[in-house]
Write an enzyme that holds these catalytic residues in place. Sequence first.
Site, PDB file in Angstrom:
ATOM      1  N   ALA A 216      35.145   8.848   0.989  1.00 33.06           N
ATOM      2  CA  ALA A 216      35.557   8.402  -0.357  1.00 33.06           C
ATOM      3  C   ALA A 216      37.008   8.856  -0.528  1.00 33.06           C
ATOM      4  O   ALA A 216      37.264   9.928  -1.039  1.00 33.06           O
ATOM      5  CB  ALA A 216      34.657   9.030  -1.409  1.00 33.06           C
ATOM      6  N   ALA A 217      37.941   8.035  -0.074  1.00 36.15           N
ATOM      7  CA  ALA A 217      39.283   8.529   0.247  1.00 36.15           C
ATOM      8  C   ALA A 217      40.361   8.367  -0.812  1.00 36.15           C
ATOM      9  O   ALA A 217      41.329   9.131  -0.821  1.00 36.15           O
ATOM     10  CB  ALA A 217      39.776   7.882   1.532  1.00 36.15           C
ATOM     11  N   ALA A 218      40.243   7.380  -1.699  1.00 34.58           N
ATOM     12  CA  ALA A 218      41.363   7.108  -2.630  1.00 34.58           C
ATOM     13  C   ALA A 218      41.541   8.214  -3.654  1.00 34.58           C
ATOM     14  O   ALA A 218      40.551   8.781  -4.086  1.00 34.58           O
ATOM     15  CB  ALA A 218      41.116   5.777  -3.355  1.00 34.58           C
ATOM     16  N   GLY A 221      44.754  11.922  -1.162  1.00 36.05           N
ATOM     17  CA  GLY A 221      45.282  13.286  -1.132  1.00 36.05           C
ATOM     18  C   GLY A 221      44.765  14.072   0.055  1.00 36.05           C
ATOM     19  O   GLY A 221      45.521  14.821   0.689  1.00 36.05           O
ATOM     20  N   LYS A 222      43.503  13.879   0.353  1.00 38.37           N
ATOM     21  CA  LYS A 222      42.931  14.653   1.464  1.00 38.37           C
ATOM     22  C   LYS A 222      43.152  13.957   2.796  1.00 38.37           C
ATOM     23  O   LYS A 222      43.345  14.612   3.818  1.00 38.37           O
ATOM     24  CB  LYS A 222      41.444  14.917   1.200  1.00 38.37           C
ATOM     25  CG  LYS A 222      41.283  15.735  -0.058  1.00 38.37           C
ATOM     26  CD  LYS A 222      39.890  16.117  -0.396  1.00 38.37           C
ATOM     27  CE  LYS A 222      39.863  16.834  -1.728  1.00 38.37           C
ATOM     28  NZ  LYS A 222      40.190  15.973  -2.891  1.00 38.37           N
ATOM     29  N   CYS A 343      34.446  17.900  -7.472  1.00 36.28           N
ATOM     30  CA  CYS A 343      35.183  18.634  -8.494  1.00 36.28           C
ATOM     31  C   CYS A 343      34.271  18.757  -9.707  1.00 36.28           C
ATOM     32  O   CYS A 343      34.683  18.566 -10.841  1.00 36.28           O
ATOM     33  CB  CYS A 343      36.524  17.970  -8.833  1.00 36.28           C
ATOM     34  SG  CYS A 343      36.392  16.256  -9.267  1.00 36.28           S
TER      35      CYS A 343
END
Length: 528
Positions: A216-218, A221-222, A343
């Site tokens: 789950a990339a958008a 940042g990671k 988070c």
Amino acid sequence: MSIEKGVKSSPRKKQKAVFALQKESEKEELLSDSDVTDEPEKLEESDEEEQGMDSDSEMSSGGGDPFANDILQGSDDEDDEEEGSEGSDGDSDSDESDIEKRAKAIDDEKAREEEDAEAELQLNIKEEADEFRLPTPEMFPVVELMELIEAFEKPRPICLRTNTLKTRRRDLAGVLLNRGVNLDPLSKWSKLQSASSFLPVMALAPQEKERIVDMAAAPGGKTTYVAALMKNTGIIYANEMKESRLKSLTANLHRMGVTNTIVSNYDGRELPKVLGNNSVDRVLLDAPCSGTGVISKDESVKTSKNALDIQNCAHLQKQLILAAIDSVDANSKSGGYIVYSTCSIMVAENEAVIDYALKKRDVKLVPCGLDFGRPGFTRFRGQNFHPSLDKTRRFYPHVHNMDGFFVAKLKKMSNLKQTPQQQSETLGEVDEAPGLVESNEQNNVEGDGQKHQKKKAVVKENKKTNKKTNNGFTKLGTGEKAAASGNEKRVKRKRPSREEIAKTREEKRLALREAKRKAKTESKAASK
Ligand SMILES: C[S@@+](CC[C@H](N)C(=O)[O-])C[C@H]1O[C@@H](n2cnc3c(N)ncnc32)[C@H](O)[C@@H]1O
């Protein structure tokens, strides 16, 4: 005549008819006296008992229906009027007080019901809020709770990560200092972002030349950080389900000089099908979540999320984590790891998800490699989680001066879609094949049809997995061996290793063959 029928057969109809008539009379004054008196006449026709029954049924039918109650009272008044007209004064007085009593009883009942409904409503509101009350006293002592709530109101420090794909840390620091920026070195870790977002990548510890999925990339940042640690070698599959977020993801990758990444647009749950089961070295699942750890950035979380949102998040997270595990190759030489992060500070989205994964797949928790953070909960609100959940890490604004965050690192032990316990059950099923089972074992199995069925299902799934694996990216032979040795290490204390089970099975087979041979020889000897 029609009214008369209604009165006799259905008290409700009578009430409605009377009500209708009253309305009519109010509006148009068309109703004749005879119409009104017609009804009680007919009532008089019926015997006392019947009237009583009617009256009772009216009471009960009207109990839950305010409209019916109004009518009922009207009806009673009417009855009273009628009865009064024909009875003595004394009777009329006692009837009036009787009616008053009944009316009061009905009013009281109504008031009680309203009170009960209100109390229930309050209770439901309270329960719901309690379920979703962000930091609960079960999580923190009250004093600390206040500190956390206060910390949520303050912005967190801005952190810079040096993009080592473009510059060196020292060079960046020089440029910033020349421009009057005060730098407080945090770690060897240049991208503006929240310090907590570094943590999952640090836990993932990506290696050069690996195949890594960021599920789950958008907005990336990671991913960009993973690419930097891999020095743009290997392959990163940066996946994002929401099309609208792909722009920011690709833009960030370009801006940061990332060249080893393929961007995909799938529901993360589909990734094992797309990439193949057991096909990558590591997966980062920075899961979609309620965002209850980042209230300082998004205050709306305090009021926009409810218990159902948390539940829905947890459900999706559980599905995603299984897909993440299924994508990883347990036999990867350098990896075999899954990092799960959110988070959110909600246990349902964190510990409960990991505990679920531990129950569903052959994975174990390993230290995150982060030398700070609080251990995850091993029990919460009467729920007991696997003791190893203390290896997970929780981060809080009031303690760590960063957003609320949760990180867990899992090692995949085998490519079988089963826990070690399920695996031994599967092997047990093989043992239970006709002729190889000791009678008491067989009885047990026979006595538990459901268990037996479950085991069969597991065997079936197992076969399916192997088939898929053969079509996929992994080498099955070595995979199975490694899985066996991995399990051996973990199960030595409690249950027999695969080798032991295989050995026992083989012994049973030999004994059976021997017994057959013996029986044959004996029967031959007997026939001679
Ligand atoms: C916490 S954010 C990821 C942040 C990102 N890792 C970063 O560091 O920039 C979670 C992302 O998951 C995406 N998402 C939601 N449901 C998904 C699913 N079923 N499969 C894949 N991605 C999903 C959301 O659109 C969101 O972009």
